[in-house]
Write an enzyme that holds these catalytic residues in place. Structure first.
Site, PDB file in Angstrom:
ATOM      1  N   ASP A 113       0.831  -1.199   0.000  1.00 35.56           N
ATOM      2  CA  ASP A 113       0.000   0.000   0.000  1.00 35.56           C
ATOM      3  C   ASP A 113       0.871   1.256   0.000  1.00 35.56           C
ATOM      4  O   ASP A 113       2.075   1.208   0.304  1.00 35.56           O
ATOM      5  CB  ASP A 113      -0.893  -0.034   1.251  1.00 35.56           C
ATOM      6  CG  ASP A 113      -2.168   0.780   1.103  1.00 35.56           C
ATOM      7  OD1 ASP A 113      -2.286   1.550   0.140  1.00 35.56           O
ATOM      8  OD2 ASP A 113      -3.043   0.641   1.978  1.00 35.56           O
ATOM      9  N   ASP A 146     -10.779   2.331  -3.230  1.00 35.29           N
ATOM     10  CA  ASP A 146     -11.336   2.080  -1.900  1.00 35.29           C
ATOM     11  C   ASP A 146     -12.853   2.093  -1.926  1.00 35.29           C
ATOM     12  O   ASP A 146     -13.491   1.742  -0.933  1.00 35.29           O
ATOM     13  CB  ASP A 146     -10.824   3.130  -0.904  1.00 35.29           C
ATOM     14  CG  ASP A 146      -9.476   2.726  -0.329  1.00 35.29           C
ATOM     15  OD1 ASP A 146      -9.092   1.546  -0.478  1.00 35.29           O
ATOM     16  OD2 ASP A 146      -8.797   3.588   0.267  1.00 35.29           O
TER      17      ASP A 146
HETATM   18  C1  DGJ Z   1      -5.841   1.997   1.751  1.00 33.26           C
HETATM   19  C2  DGJ Z   1      -6.232   0.758   1.020  1.00 33.26           C
HETATM   20  O1  DGJ Z   1      -6.761   1.080  -0.238  1.00 33.26           O
HETATM   21  C3  DGJ Z   1      -7.221  -0.018   1.861  1.00 33.26           C
HETATM   22  O2  DGJ Z   1      -7.661  -1.144   1.154  1.00 33.26           O
HETATM   23  C4  DGJ Z   1      -6.576  -0.394   3.162  1.00 33.26           C
HETATM   24  O3  DGJ Z   1      -5.515  -1.278   2.919  1.00 33.26           O
HETATM   25  C5  DGJ Z   1      -6.081   0.845   3.871  1.00 33.26           C
HETATM   26  N1  DGJ Z   1      -5.272   1.665   3.026  1.00 33.26           N
HETATM   27  C6  DGJ Z   1      -5.309   0.479   5.096  1.00 33.26           C
HETATM   28  O4  DGJ Z   1      -4.714   1.548   5.689  1.00 33.26           O
END
Ligand code: DGJ
Length: 754
Positions: free
Chosen positions: A478, A547
């Site tokens: 990430d 997200d």
């Molecule tokens: C952003 C990601 O897109 C989410 O799926 C998740 O992993 C969060 N970060 C965690 O902080």
């Protein structure tokens, strides 16, 4: 497929799959002009396209109006400051700040195959798959040599370009602009397509007419960004989804980018993509060289869809390298939207046990397992397990999962450092920051200075210690904030150089990771889809798309993403209803169908979801297993777009021999007093007969959930269900999609040739 150079006409031609790209050397000085990129040209002398027979003529004939020539000639790789006032492709400053630059033709080589670039993500191709043209240009004043690379791939209407600057002089020079391509072309009424958005609203298409001047998209965030995408499409006046001429240009780079089209006084367009010049500066000492990222340029006479399929084939065939590319990915359940930071071993195992029963194959433990991270305020950089949450560490979790029959995946955010972390307390100078300024926090975190090898090594060691400690099948990498305060504790580097070397440093780390763990399934992610680009697909076969997991929002996001990238690259999960992103209620069946068009998984608390939804999981997973290969390897054709028509969304995936296809239909909004919707089905073999059946056969009367088709709805399809229709009938007369009761309903049809 061939690349030729005609000594007499001094014309280079690349011909491939019905497409021609041509350039010519003109005048005594050796200007390299662009002649044509588009539909296959005949074996003719294309010199006339250089327009040198008309005013302003070439400088050796009309030196008096050299500027007029330079300012209108279609230049292949325009330099700066000597008479061409359109945007340049290359700018180089000498020690005295003199920034003029002009390239003249020197020589060429034609090479079989295409090797990957060093340190940058790039395409590749074997000797029988690809041909590469390397043209050497020189700026005699700077003493700089520039290699222009052009590769064509068997069967693809695409050219891959890049440029390399080599300082052959005896003094350092600063490269302040090095684009990957510059393509001059006539404007015959093109519209410019971009993919723009924001967090949770990534890659929504925007189509606008071109006006005079420059229209561009760019990122100065150090990452590709949620906001804009390194892509430009040019659609001819009447081009649509399946018809008309379309050009697509996408950059293979994950940092600050520029993608723009300039329209000049003569209605000529100059299409340029590359690293964003405003945020770039690189010093080249004598003998040093600088390689630009690659740009993928597709030409289509079959509308946007043709461009899409060329990009998909190019990426799958010649850029993505993961051994997982053609493999079925495990069905995963990710705990992020289920628990956020609030989890422990028992909770995870509780989710895993239930998930296993329903057919899920892997648990992905997301953010919050390390340091003292119970929210997003701390611990990034401290990649040691929080034993309070996970007694026995990651090892025990992986063993418990193995006992259940599940694999383990794990989340990292390797590029970050929390101010509240042991790492930061020990090495405050490891965060990017500018002297005298408090660095800007975003999500309460700073960015590590990945330009420094010792920092990359330290991060790598921490990650590998975790990965070596347990059986871990998958990593989600990430990256949750853009770069700011671009300064390094190691002095002497400009912000432009740091931004560029940050990106190279991140690439190097990913390369090391997949080299050390060749079987690891790596999924990239950046606060959702802020770094979903061709560059990252060189390292990971899949990327988290957004997200926003609301299925209806996802239709738009996945349409924009799939326009460039294969479905097999899009991370797509079923999440709860009402969705956490928009509070929308969407039937479980529709959520499943939408997530099928990607790497399938779940992102919810399986123990707390409504029983009627949970009951559908096994059949959804069965669908994924049945159609996974088709979706991963097939050709994608868009049929309708909710973003355009505000009512429905539809696409079909057809296998290579056109014997099997899967048609997705989502009725986004119900309408009163309407009839069935006619859709024409592209991509099938006109001469084959296809039997049409419901792929997801759940039928139930009097159901209020929206998950099942009613007998009345089935009845509406009785004219074609379980019957055969010819591919040409489906392409022309089309199918009639039934009016479904309610919003956000979906139908999945399988078409099998007989
Ligand atoms: C952003 C990601 O897109 C989410 O799926 C998740 O992993 C969060 N970060 C965690 O902080």
């Amino acid at each position: 497929m061939k690349i030729t150079y005609d000594e007499k006409t001094r014309i280079f031609r690349l011909d491939c799959a019905g497409m021609t790209y041509a350039m010519g050397v003109v005048d005594e000085e050796g200007f390299l002009g662009h002649l044509w990129f588009g539909a296959q040209a005949g074996e003719d002398d294309l010199t006339y396209l250089s327009r040198t027979a008309e005013f302003p003529h070439v400088p050796s004939v009309n030196g008096r109006d050299r500027g007029s020539f330079l300012d209108s000639f279609f230049q292949e790789f325009p330099g700066a400051g000597v008479g061409d006032y359109r945007p340049c492709a290359l700018q180089i400053e000498d020690e005295n700040g003199q920034a003029a630059c002009q390239l003249f033709y020197d020589s060429y080589r034609i090479l079989k195959g295409k090797s990957i670039l060093s340190g940058l993500p790039s395409t590749h191709g074997g000797e029988d798959e690809a041909l590469t043209l390397e043209i050497t240009m020189k700026d005699p004043v700077h003493g700089v040599r520039v290699l222009l690379f052009y590769t064509i791939f068997e069967g693809l209407r695409a050219v891959v370009r890049s440029a390399r600057v080599i300082n052959d002089g005896d003094k350092p020079v600063d490269v302040t602009r090095l684009l990957s391509c510059s393509v001059d072309m006539e404007d015959t009424g093109y519209r410019m397509l971009t993919l723009d958005g924001s967090w949770s609203r990534e890659r929504r298409k925007e189509l606008l007419p071109l006006g005079r001047g420059t229209r561009s998209v760019q990122s100065r965030r150090g990452i590709t960004s949620h906001q804009m995408h390194p892509f430009v499409g040019l659609l001819s006046e009447h081009a649509g989804q399946n018809e008309g001429e379309v050009y697509g240009f996408q950059l293979v780079y994950s940092g600050c980018f520029y993608a723009g089209v300039d329209k000049d006084q003569n209605n000529a367009l100059r299409v340029q993509l590359g690293i964003l010049p405003e945020e770039f500066r690189e010093r080249l000492q004598p003998g040093e060289e600088l390689q630009s990222p690659e740009v993928l340029m597709a030409y289509s006479e079959e509308g946007l869809g043709g461009m899409t399929r060329t990009f998909h084939d190019l990426l799958r065939g010649h850029l993505m390298r993961s051994p997982w590319l053609h493999r079925e990915r495990p069905v995963l359940i990710n705990n992020w939207e289920a628990t956020f930071f609030d989890f422990d071993l028992e909770k995870l195992l509780g989710i895993a046990r239930r998930a296993k029963k329903e057919g899920v194959e892997m648990l992905v433990m997301d953010d919050g397992w390390f340091g003292k991270r119970d929210d997003d305020n701390s611990s990034l950089g401290d990649w040691t397990v929080n034993e309070k949450k996970l007694p026995g560490g990651v090892k025990r979790l992986s063993e418990e999962l193995a006992a259940i029959g599940m694999k383990l995946g794990i989340w990292f955010e390797p590029e970050m450092i929390s101010p509240d972390s042991d790492l930061y307390r020990a090495h405050p100078d490891w965060a990017l920051s500018v002297d005298g300024r408090t660095p800007c926090r975003m999500r309460n975190q700073y960015v590590l200075d990945l330009t420094r090898k010792e920092i990359r090594d330290a991060v790598f060691d921490q990650i590998t210690a975790v990965l070596d400690s347990a059986d871990i099948a998958y990593v989600k990498w990430d990256m949750n904030r853009p770069l700011s305060d671009v300064g390094s504790a190691v002095k002497g580097k400009s912000a432009g150089s740091i931004l560029y070397h940050y990106c190279l440093g991140m690439y190097e780390l990913q390369e090391r990771l997949i080299t050390r763990y060749p079987e690891l399934l790596l999924e990239n992610c950046s606060g959702g889809g802020a770094r979903f680009d061709a560059g990252m697909l060189f390292y990971s076969p899949q990327i988290w798309t957004s997200d926003d997991t609301d299925a209806i929002e996802r239709l738009k996001i996945q349409e924009g993403t799939a326009m460039l990238y294969p479905l097999s690259a899009m991370g797509a999960h079923v999440s709860v209803s009402p969705s956490q992103a928009v509070g929308r209620f969407v039937p479980m069946t529709t959520r499943g169908h939408v997530a099928l068009a990607g790497t399938f998984g779940y992102e919810l608390d399986i123990n707390r979801m409504p029983a009627q939804d949970a009951a559908l999981i096994p059949s959804q997973i069965a669908l994924y297993h049945r159609y996974g290969e088709l979706i991963r390897e097939g050709d994608y054709y868009r049929i309708s777009s909710w973003q355009d028509n505000h009512l429905n969304d539809s696409y079909i995936v057809v296998n290579r021999d056109k014997t099997q296809a899967l048609l997705f239909w989502v009725q986004v909004l119900g309408e009163p007093n309407t009839r069935s919707k006619k859709i024409r089905i592209p991509g099938l073999d006109p001469d084959k007969n296809y039997r049409i059946r419901i792929a997801d056969p759940a039928v139930r009367e009097d159901d209020q959930s929206g998950n099942f088709l009613s007998h009345r709805e089935i009845e509406h399809m009785s004219g074609f269900l379980d019957k055969t229709l010819a591919g040409r009938t489906l392409a022309g007369a089309g199918l009639l999609m039934p009016k479904l009761s309610g919003d956000f309903r979906s139908v999945l049809l399988e078409l099998l040739s007989e």
